[in-house]
Design an enzyme around this catalytic site. Structure first.
Site, PDB file in Angstrom:
ATOM      1  N   ARG A 197      69.764  67.674 -85.000  1.00 15.61           N
ATOM      2  CA  ARG A 197      68.959  69.229 -84.753  1.00 15.61           C
ATOM      3  C   ARG A 197      69.559  69.228 -83.254  1.00 15.61           C
ATOM      4  NH1 ARG A 197      66.104  70.665 -90.087  1.00 15.61           N
ATOM      5  NH2 ARG A 197      67.104  69.376 -91.557  1.00 15.61           N
ATOM      6  N   GLU A 203      67.289  70.127 -81.655  1.00 17.06           N
ATOM      7  CA  GLU A 203      66.288  71.102 -81.511  1.00 17.06           C
ATOM      8  C   GLU A 203      65.816  71.929 -80.145  1.00 17.06           C
ATOM      9  OE1 GLU A 203      63.999  71.998 -83.302  1.00 17.06           O
ATOM     10  OE2 GLU A 203      64.610  70.330 -85.833  1.00 17.06           O
ATOM     11  N   ARG A 251      56.461  65.822 -82.349  1.00 15.51           N
ATOM     12  CA  ARG A 251      57.212  65.653 -83.913  1.00 15.51           C
ATOM     13  C   ARG A 251      58.276  65.978 -84.185  1.00 15.51           C
ATOM     14  NH1 ARG A 251      55.869  70.658 -86.476  1.00 15.51           N
ATOM     15  NH2 ARG A 251      54.660  72.261 -84.633  1.00 15.51           N
ATOM     16  N   HIS A 252      59.398  66.277 -83.788  1.00 17.04           N
ATOM     17  CA  HIS A 252      60.546  66.494 -83.471  1.00 17.04           C
ATOM     18  C   HIS A 252      61.736  65.563 -82.492  1.00 17.04           C
ATOM     19  CE1 HIS A 252      59.120  70.574 -84.342  1.00 17.04           C
ATOM     20  NE2 HIS A 252      59.863  70.744 -84.786  1.00 17.04           N
ATOM     21  N   GLU A 309      54.410  69.406 -91.136  1.00 12.79           N
ATOM     22  CA  GLU A 309      55.529  69.989 -92.080  1.00 12.79           C
ATOM     23  C   GLU A 309      56.069  68.383 -92.835  1.00 12.79           C
ATOM     24  OE1 GLU A 309      58.120  73.342 -92.385  1.00 12.79           O
ATOM     25  OE2 GLU A 309      59.599  70.889 -92.986  1.00 12.79           O
ATOM     26  N   SER A 313      60.802  69.998 -96.964  1.00 12.51           N
ATOM     27  CA  SER A 313      60.974  71.262 -97.784  1.00 12.51           C
ATOM     28  C   SER A 313      61.998  71.735 -98.286  1.00 12.51           C
ATOM     29  CB  SER A 313      61.870  72.313 -96.231  1.00 12.51           C
ATOM     30  OG  SER A 313      61.173  72.505 -95.129  1.00 12.51           O
ATOM     31  N   ARG A 323      58.750  61.071 -90.380  1.00 10.70           N
ATOM     32  CA  ARG A 323      57.705  62.223 -89.926  1.00 10.70           C
ATOM     33  C   ARG A 323      56.649  61.475 -90.602  1.00 10.70           C
ATOM     34  NH1 ARG A 323      58.005  68.257 -89.351  1.00 10.70           N
ATOM     35  NH2 ARG A 323      58.898  68.127 -87.585  1.00 10.70           N
TER      36      ARG A 323
HETATM   37  P1  AMO Z   1      63.921  70.763 -93.369  1.00  8.48           P
HETATM   38  O1  AMO Z   1      64.978  71.646 -92.177  1.00  8.48           O
HETATM   39  O2  AMO Z   1      62.587  72.055 -93.405  1.00  8.48           O
HETATM   40  O3  AMO Z   1      65.012  71.267 -94.478  1.00  8.48           O
HETATM   41  O4  AMO Z   1      64.204  69.697 -92.820  1.00  8.48           O
HETATM   42  C1  AMO Z   1      63.322  69.110 -93.680  1.00  8.48           C
HETATM   43  C2  AMO Z   1      63.012  67.722 -93.595  1.00  8.48           C
HETATM   44  O5  AMO Z   1      63.176  66.677 -92.595  1.00  8.48           O
HETATM   45  C3  AMO Z   1      62.101  67.062 -91.494  1.00  8.48           C
HETATM   46  N1  AMO Z   1      62.690  66.786 -90.097  1.00  8.48           N
HETATM   47  C4  AMO Z   1      62.477  66.324 -89.306  1.00  8.48           C
HETATM   48  N2  AMO Z   1      62.399  64.941 -88.168  1.00  8.48           N
HETATM   49  C5  AMO Z   1      62.307  65.106 -86.909  1.00  8.48           C
HETATM   50  N3  AMO Z   1      62.441  66.173 -86.116  1.00  8.48           N
HETATM   51  C6  AMO Z   1      63.601  66.536 -86.446  1.00  8.48           C
HETATM   52  N4  AMO Z   1      64.562  67.711 -85.571  1.00  8.48           N
HETATM   53  C7  AMO Z   1      63.652  67.842 -88.182  1.00  8.48           C
HETATM   54  N5  AMO Z   1      64.124  68.525 -88.996  1.00  8.48           N
HETATM   55  C8  AMO Z   1      63.683  68.373 -90.108  1.00  8.48           C
HETATM   56  C9  AMO Z   1      60.920  66.976 -91.439  1.00  8.48           C
HETATM   57  C10 AMO Z   1      61.240  68.105 -92.318  1.00  8.48           C
HETATM   58  O6  AMO Z   1      60.163  68.598 -93.202  1.00  8.48           O
HETATM   59  N6  AMO Z   1      68.159  71.037 -96.693  1.00  8.48           N
HETATM   60  C11 AMO Z   1      66.602  71.060 -96.159  1.00  8.48           C
HETATM   61  C12 AMO Z   1      65.726  70.652 -97.304  1.00  8.48           C
HETATM   62  C13 AMO Z   1      66.551  70.357 -98.577  1.00  8.48           C
HETATM   63  O7  AMO Z   1      65.874  71.971 -99.217  1.00  8.48           O
HETATM   64  O8  AMO Z   1      66.207  69.596 -99.694  1.00  8.48           O
HETATM   65  C14 AMO Z   1      66.086  71.047 -95.006  1.00  8.48           C
HETATM   66  O9  AMO Z   1      67.027  69.905 -94.152  1.00  8.48           O
HETATM   67  O10 AMO Z   1      59.599  66.490 -92.344  1.00  8.48           O
END
Ligand code: AMO
Ligand code: ATP
Length: 434
Positions: free
Chosen positions: A211, A213, A219-220, A357, A360, A408
């Site tokens: 990602r 970001e 936390r990212h 979080e 999701s 996380r």
């Molecule tokens: P989402 O985008 O909320 O959902 O991602 C799911 C979980 O992945 C982790 N996460 C991350 N951890 C660290 N750094 C990041 N940049 C990052 N981005 C996401 C988080 C987050 O809650 N396709 C949906 C899931 C689904 O519906 O099955 C999805 O990707 O813990």
């Protein structure tokens, strides 16, 4: 090849060979010690200068800290030694000399900045408390796999080089794929969904997600590890049940198998496996509770996403893991199904740790016409997703699933301040190597 014979329960009188790193050198004059560190811990090696061959003493004591050595000798009882025994060496070999200028101190006596630690991870992971994080992470993944197997899910691996994104267009890393535009995958979302319509039906994947970001936060990550689940004939409630089971199993595995690591981190007395069911709040109840805390400058209204402050206020109020269900359809992705009795409300859910979080998920839109309409509503070109949507024409069952960020999970479990501490070689905006 591996000639090591020293074990943690070596008895006095045994002849042993130990290979490891020189943790410390203490020269007291007539007597001197080196402490050798290996996977069993630390063992004292004693040099009585007058009684030993000069070459042996010289080799043993001229060595620099963190060099790799092999020591062969007799184990002797010694109450003053840290482990109650010490080795009296017959031979000492320096296998790999360390530079006397170390970029960080693996004995942990001198603290280093996180960036220095990440630049020198090999040395950093010589510290028991740092090593413990990654042994616990491995146990978390082992327990998670076992929990998935206990619900008959099959582990799959899906491509990381893809043609389309799913989690919002701005966060994709573009790459060139034989002259064509491609991206690093943000989520196995579409692939895991395609598998619920196959003979596998219930699947999970543990793999990298990418990602781009925008922000550097604690936390990212730009490359994270996602624990994904998807099952045919599941609704959002069933998916939440499995989510809770998987997260509790991770805690249980660590409680059962990582006592020494929790001790190395100094959290053995505070570590608790979450008990009781995770509370399930609807989005509407969640915003009411957040507004009731009075922590926000402006109260939330229906349709708002939850800011970090809002998540914290709610986390403080609930105090444990919990779910937020029934999110507004507006702020959930196209693949999330709306409630049959109210299209404004979705089946999407999040699972929260009090501090952030973790998950999701939701029930998915499995009806072809509604799915294609959803793409158009979100301004996405359904044709670009044809490889995915067309399978919905050939018998796609109702299904649900979720994604959990492994880092996380580890971070919140161990109370780490920065998510980078839960990755050996993290990727963030500044960091592309090591
Ligand atoms: P989402 O985008 O909320 O959902 O991602 C799911 C979980 O992945 C982790 N996460 C991350 N951890 C660290 N750094 C990041 N940049 C990052 N981005 C996401 C988080 C987050 O809650 N396709 C949906 C899931 C689904 O519906 O099955 C999805 O990707 O813990
Ligand atoms: P010398 O024997 O030439 O007088 P020294 O004075 O340096 O040498 P010791 O008096 O034997 O050595 O010990 C110095 C310190 O090391 C003391 O504090 C002693 O308690 C400690 N010591 C001695 N032997 C051991 C051992 N095997 N393990 C841990 N500590 C030890």
């Amino acid at each position: 090849m591996d000639e090591r014979t020293y074990t943690a329960d070596a008895e006095p009188g045994e002849d042993v060979t130990i290979k490891g790193w020189v943790h410390e050198i203490r020269d007291l004059g007539g007597i001197a010690f080196i402490i050798v560190r290996d996977t069993t811990g630390k063992i004292q090696v004693k040099f009585e200068k007058d009684e030993m061959d000069d070459d042996l003493v010289e080799t043993g004591l001229d060595v620099h800290r963190e060099s790799v050595v092999a020591v062969t000798g007799a184990v002797e009882q010694e109450e003053r030694a840290p482990t109650g025994v010490e080795i009296v060496p017959e031979s000492v070999k320096v296998i790999a000399e360390a530079d006397p200028e170390l970029p960080l101190d693996p004995s942990g006596k001198v603290d280093a900045e996180l960036s220095t630690r990440l630049d020198n991870r090999t040395l950093d992971l010589r510290k028991p408390a740092v090593q413990a994080v990654f042994e616990i992470r491995a146990e978390v993944l082992r327990s998670v796999r076992e929990a998935f197997r206990s619900v008959d899910a099959t582990e799959i691996n899906t491509p990381k080089i893809v043609a389309t994104g799913t989690e919002g267009g701005t966060e994709l890393f573009p790459i060139t794929y034989f002259g064509r535009e491609a991206f690093m995958n943000q989520s196995p979302q579409l692939f895991k969904q395609l598998m619920v319509g196959s003979g596998l039906e219930r699947v999970f994947e543990i793999g990298p997600i990418f990602r781009a970001e925008e922000h550097n936060t604690p936390r990212h990550l730009n490359e994270a590890t996602s624990i994904d689940f998807e099952s045919a004939f599941f609704d959002d409630g069933d998916a939440m049940d499995v989510c809770e089971h998987v997260v509790k199993s991770a805690y249980e595995g660590v409680a059962e198998n990582c006592g020494a690591q929790l001790e190395a981190l100094g959290i053995e007395d505070d570590f608790e496996v979450p008990d009781g069911e995770f509370e399930r709040l609807t989005y509407e109840e969640a915003i009411e509770r957040i507004n009731a805390t009075g922590e926000l400058d402006e109260p939330l209204v229906w349709g708002d996403d939850l800011s970090t402050e809002a998540e914290h206020a709610l986390g403080q109020a609930v105090g444990e893991h919990y779910f937020i269900t029934d999110w507004p359809s507006e702020i959930k992705p196209f693949y999330i199904k709306d409630r049959d009795d109210d299209p404004e409300v979705s089946t999407g859910f999040d699972m929260m740790h009090p501090s952030m979080e973790l998950v999701s998920g939701g029930q998915r839109e499995h009806r072809y016409d509604q799915l294609v309409a959803g793409f158009e509503q979100q301004g996405l070109d359904p044709e670009a997703f044809e490889y995915y949507t067309k399978m919905f024409k050939y018998g796609m069952p109702p299904h649900a699933g979720w994604g959990l960020g492994a880092e996380r999970l580890v971070m919140t479990m161990l109370g780490l301040e920065n998510i980078r501490e839960a990755v050996i070689f993290p990727r963030d905006r500044q960091r592309l190597s090591p």
